[in-house]
Design a protein around this motif. Structure first.
Motif, PDB file in Angstrom:
ATOM      1  N   ILE A   1       0.858  -1.197   0.000  1.00 27.55           N
ATOM      2  CA  ILE A   1       0.000   0.000   0.000  1.00 27.55           C
ATOM      3  C   ILE A   1       0.887   1.237   0.000  1.00 27.55           C
ATOM      4  O   ILE A   1       1.627   1.487   0.963  1.00 27.55           O
ATOM      5  CB  ILE A   1      -0.948   0.027   1.221  1.00 27.55           C
ATOM      6  CG1 ILE A   1      -1.654  -1.329   1.395  1.00 27.55           C
ATOM      7  CG2 ILE A   1      -1.975   1.141   1.067  1.00 27.55           C
ATOM      8  CD1 ILE A   1      -2.614  -1.376   2.567  1.00 27.55           C
ATOM      9  N   LEU A   2       0.837   1.972  -1.096  1.00 25.31           N
ATOM     10  CA  LEU A   2       1.638   3.198  -1.233  1.00 25.31           C
ATOM     11  C   LEU A   2       0.860   4.350  -0.607  1.00 25.31           C
ATOM     12  O   LEU A   2      -0.320   4.543  -0.907  1.00 25.31           O
ATOM     13  CB  LEU A   2       1.921   3.481  -2.713  1.00 25.31           C
ATOM     14  CG  LEU A   2       2.479   2.290  -3.517  1.00 25.31           C
ATOM     15  CD1 LEU A   2       2.630   2.664  -4.982  1.00 25.31           C
ATOM     16  CD2 LEU A   2       3.811   1.821  -2.939  1.00 25.31           C
ATOM     17  N   GLY A   3       1.503   5.094   0.267  1.00 22.62           N
ATOM     18  CA  GLY A   3       0.828   6.186   0.960  1.00 22.62           C
ATOM     19  C   GLY A   3       1.654   7.460   0.945  1.00 22.62           C
ATOM     20  O   GLY A   3       2.754   7.513   0.378  1.00 22.62           O
TER      21      GLY A   3
ATOM     22  N   ILE B   1      -1.444  -0.967  -4.201  1.00 24.89           N
ATOM     23  CA  ILE B   1      -2.536   0.010  -4.068  1.00 24.89           C
ATOM     24  C   ILE B   1      -1.913   1.394  -3.941  1.00 24.89           C
ATOM     25  O   ILE B   1      -1.017   1.591  -3.117  1.00 24.89           O
ATOM     26  CB  ILE B   1      -3.368  -0.277  -2.796  1.00 24.89           C
ATOM     27  CG1 ILE B   1      -3.990  -1.679  -2.853  1.00 24.89           C
ATOM     28  CG2 ILE B   1      -4.441   0.798  -2.577  1.00 24.89           C
ATOM     29  CD1 ILE B   1      -4.529  -2.172  -1.511  1.00 24.89           C
ATOM     30  N   ASN B   2      -2.371   2.355  -4.736  1.00 25.06           N
ATOM     31  CA  ASN B   2      -1.918   3.738  -4.517  1.00 25.06           C
ATOM     32  C   ASN B   2      -2.940   4.455  -3.632  1.00 25.06           C
ATOM     33  O   ASN B   2      -3.987   4.891  -4.086  1.00 25.06           O
ATOM     34  CB  ASN B   2      -1.721   4.502  -5.827  1.00 25.06           C
ATOM     35  CG  ASN B   2      -1.114   5.887  -5.572  1.00 25.06           C
ATOM     36  OD1 ASN B   2      -0.975   6.312  -4.420  1.00 25.06           O
ATOM     37  ND2 ASN B   2      -0.757   6.591  -6.630  1.00 25.06           N
ATOM     38  N   ALA B   3      -2.592   4.547  -2.340  1.00 26.16           N
ATOM     39  CA  ALA B   3      -3.438   5.241  -1.365  1.00 26.16           C
ATOM     40  C   ALA B   3      -2.920   6.653  -1.089  1.00 26.16           C
ATOM     41  O   ALA B   3      -3.378   7.297  -0.146  1.00 26.16           O
ATOM     42  CB  ALA B   3      -3.496   4.435  -0.073  1.00 26.16           C
TER      43      ALA B   3
ATOM     44  N   THR C   1      -5.483   0.209  -8.244  1.00 29.43           N
ATOM     45  CA  THR C   1      -4.759  -0.965  -7.744  1.00 29.43           C
ATOM     46  C   THR C   1      -4.247  -1.768  -8.931  1.00 29.43           C
ATOM     47  O   THR C   1      -4.860  -1.769 -10.012  1.00 29.43           O
ATOM     48  CB  THR C   1      -5.658  -1.881  -6.881  1.00 29.43           C
ATOM     49  OG1 THR C   1      -6.569  -2.591  -7.731  1.00 29.43           O
ATOM     50  CG2 THR C   1      -6.440  -1.090  -5.843  1.00 29.43           C
ATOM     51  N   THR C   2      -3.133  -2.457  -8.725  1.00 27.40           N
ATOM     52  CA  THR C   2      -2.562  -3.321  -9.757  1.00 27.40           C
ATOM     53  C   THR C   2      -2.013  -4.575  -9.097  1.00 27.40           C
ATOM     54  O   THR C   2      -1.235  -4.493  -8.144  1.00 27.40           O
ATOM     55  CB  THR C   2      -1.431  -2.606 -10.528  1.00 27.40           C
ATOM     56  OG1 THR C   2      -1.919  -1.343 -11.015  1.00 27.40           O
ATOM     57  CG2 THR C   2      -0.962  -3.426 -11.720  1.00 27.40           C
ATOM     58  N   ASP C   3      -2.443  -5.737  -9.585  1.00 23.71           N
ATOM     59  CA  ASP C   3      -1.940  -7.018  -9.076  1.00 23.71           C
ATOM     60  C   ASP C   3      -0.826  -7.507  -9.997  1.00 23.71           C
ATOM     61  O   ASP C   3      -1.026  -7.599 -11.220  1.00 23.71           O
ATOM     62  CB  ASP C   3      -3.069  -8.058  -9.057  1.00 23.71           C
ATOM     63  CG  ASP C   3      -4.090  -7.771  -7.968  1.00 23.71           C
ATOM     64  OD1 ASP C   3      -3.868  -6.830  -7.184  1.00 23.71           O
ATOM     65  OD2 ASP C   3      -5.112  -8.486  -7.911  1.00 23.71           O
TER      66      ASP C   3
END
Length: 573
Positions: A165-167, A227-229, A269-271
């Motif tokens: 999770i990118l924050g 995830i880009n949060a 999001t990218t898996d």
């Protein structure tokens, strides 16, 4: 005695069968989210951050396709709060969608509300976050949807799965940051760090002891759910010496493709699959800004985590030199070519049911603006360029959120005076959108305007960036729907020549479209979910300025095409 044995066997068999059946049948999951202040130490400083259950990032929800969630959110913080389940279709359950003053009034301090909704036909990675002011800077977490029992991923089963999770982190209180920007009319202060799973990583002060470690071993294939949060920044993400194989995005499977770097706009999001095919060692995973707006200040720092092979030599104890993890190269901050190549690689896994015979052909400009300083404002409140105040709009309407009722409530109860349904389907004035725009077009009109859609209508929207103030890559998110991105390009969209680029066979299904800087994207969906659904830029600074609009999707025929009644504990305004 024999009868007793048979009897016992029957009971055991029935219990076992019912256990297996209950596994295969959709479950009702109940959780409690307590929104509260928690001391969090980052970059050498401790500040009280708003968290869920004292965790930063918040808890990961793991569900199965078909499950129902009941999440009681208790607000023990000093701010109004709501939670949005980003990308969940919310079929007929708009009351649980979460955006403040759109589908609900906020949960006031001391209040609570239970979000009830069912996951229907979605698999992959989504996430949840606050949807009130800038609370989502720290109030967010992953929402993982697994295939139903007995169904498999459409790719080899990974050995392990890890959320990435990118924050984005501010030393200051993010609510104070946005309030100060609203007061001054200027751009808000940039963040002080980016984070991976809440940790900034080795390249920041006071951070290396807590850097996120992601395990892998030789020969393994693992799944990273990225995830880009981040609040306001599209981000590049890469892993040193390892390729990433994309298998899904926004909880929809894709045809696989391999890349060394991915880019996610906030909300996306990218898996990706990653193989343990390198010499056992420690490798940096890194993320930093994709900055498409020219001459705009941004956070140019780099967050890292460590991909650590289990068979790698142990990191040395203090005082002994250990080899540093291997650092990957990252694209230049403004590398739009890499973004374009990546974005255009996405295809749906199977043939897509793209709507044709379009009923609603819409064209929305998206971009920034500047309001002239109101005569009663001191210069300290007009600190945008040349004594102005920043704003933003779609089709020259800068969205104003209501403050007394939510839009969905006003619609369902027929409350007048809260909104109008005259949002323009095309720009009020046509101009050279990506060219040199006259300053007379910089000031949009404020309004709470919705666009009405009949149930079942087939909708196409051209999302057109403008060069007003500056062109920029805008991640546009539509609540309550997934949509097909059938084309994207640069310059002004031309229906005569650009329609030939439409992919109507296997376009990607997304909930957030990264509209190219100085360009356009075309999306299509069927309006099969009644309610009020906001569409907005997921750079929160832009939604604060008004880069949003909402669709009012009318009920169809019968119960299954009708919005459910609001729940009894629905927050009052």
């Amino acid at each position: 005695m024999e009868t007793f044995k048979t009897h016992t066997f029957s009971i055991v068999f029935i219990v076992l069968c019912s256990a297996i059946l209950s596994l295969a049948h959709p479950q009702v999951q109940r959780h409690q989210f307590v929104i509260q202040e928690t001391p969090v130490k980052r970059l050498c400083r401790t500040r009280n951050s708003i968290t869920v259950n004292g965790m930063f990032p918040g808890p990961t929800l793991e569900v199965t396709n078909g499950d129902t969630l009941e999440i009681e959110v208790v607000n023990k913080a000093r701010y109004n709060a709501t939670i949005h389940w980003h990308g969940v279709r919310q079929m007929r359950t708009g009351w649980a969608d979460g955006p403040e003053f759109v589908t609900q009034c906020p949960i006031r301090p001391g209040g609570s509300y239970t979000y009830r909704f069912t996951i229907q036909g979605q698999e992959g990675t989504l996430w949840w976050h606050a949807h009130s002011s800038w609370l989502r800077a720290t109030v967010y977490g992953a929402l993982i949807i697994r295939p139903r029992e007995g169904e498999a991923y459409p790719f080899p089963k990974p050995m392990r799965e890890t959320e990435i999770i990118l924050g984005e982190w501010w030393d200051a209180n993010p609510i104070d940051v946005v309030r100060e920007a609203t007061r001054t009319g200027a751009a808000p202060n940039n963040s002080d760090a980016f984070t991976i799973n809440g940790q900034p990583g080795d390249l920041y002060k006071c951070s290396s002891q807590d850097t996120t470690i992601v395990p892998i071993d030789v020969g393994e294939t693992n799944l990273l759910r990225v995830i880009n949060a981040a609040l306001n920044q599209p981000l590049f993400f890469t892993v040193a010496n390892h390729k990433l194989t994309v298998v899904g995005a926004d909880a929809s499977y894709t045809k696989t493709f391999t890349t060394s770097v991915i880019m996610l706009g906030p909300g996306q999001t990218t898996d990706v699959l990653i193989k343990g095919d390198q010499p056992p060692a420690r490798y940096y995973m890194a993320a930093r800004a994709y900055q498409s707006a020219q001459n705009a200040a941004f956070d140019n720092t780099t967050t890292t985590a460590i991909l650590e092979y289990k068979s790698a030599p142990c990191p040395a104890k203090k005082g002994i030199n250990a080899p540093k993890p291997i650092m990957p190269p990252l694209p230049a901050y403004n590398d739009t070519n890499t973004v374009t190549a990546f974005s255009q690689s996405f295809r749906s896994l199977r043939k897509a049911e793209v709507p044709t015979n379009i009923d609603e052909n819409l064209f929305f400009t998206v971009g920034l603006g500047l309001n002239n300083c109101p005569p009663n404002f001191p210069s300290s409140r007009c600190q945008g360029p040349n004594g102005t105040r920043f704003t933003a709009s779609m089709n020259n309407v800068s969205f104003v959120f209501p403050q007394t009722f939510s839009l969905l409530q006003a619609h369902q109860q027929g409350i007048p005076g809260v909104f109008t349904t005259d949002f323009p389907g095309t720009p009020p004035l046509q101009f050279d959108y990506t060219g040199n725009v006259s300053r007379s077009l910089y000031q949009p009109v404020p309004g709470t305007k919705l666009y009405k859609l009949k149930y079942g209508s087939r909708v196409q929207i051209v999302l057109q960036d403008t060069s007003i103030v500056t062109p920029e890559n805008h991640p546009i998110h539509l609540h309550g729907y997934d949509f097909y991105i059938i084309a994207e390009g640069f310059g002004n969209f031309n229906p005569k020549t650009d329609a030939s680029k439409f992919n109507l066979i296997d376009p990607p299904l997304r909930n957030t479209a990264a509209v190219p800087v100085n360009g356009w994207a075309v999306i299509r969906f069927v309006a099969d979910n009644p309610g009020v659904w906001i569409m907005h830029c997921h750079l929160d600074v832009h939604i604060t300025w008004g880069l949003a609009m909402a669709f009012l999707v009318e009920n169809g025929v019968g119960e299954l095409q009708t919005l459910q009644a609001p729940p009894p504990d629905f927050p009052v305004c």
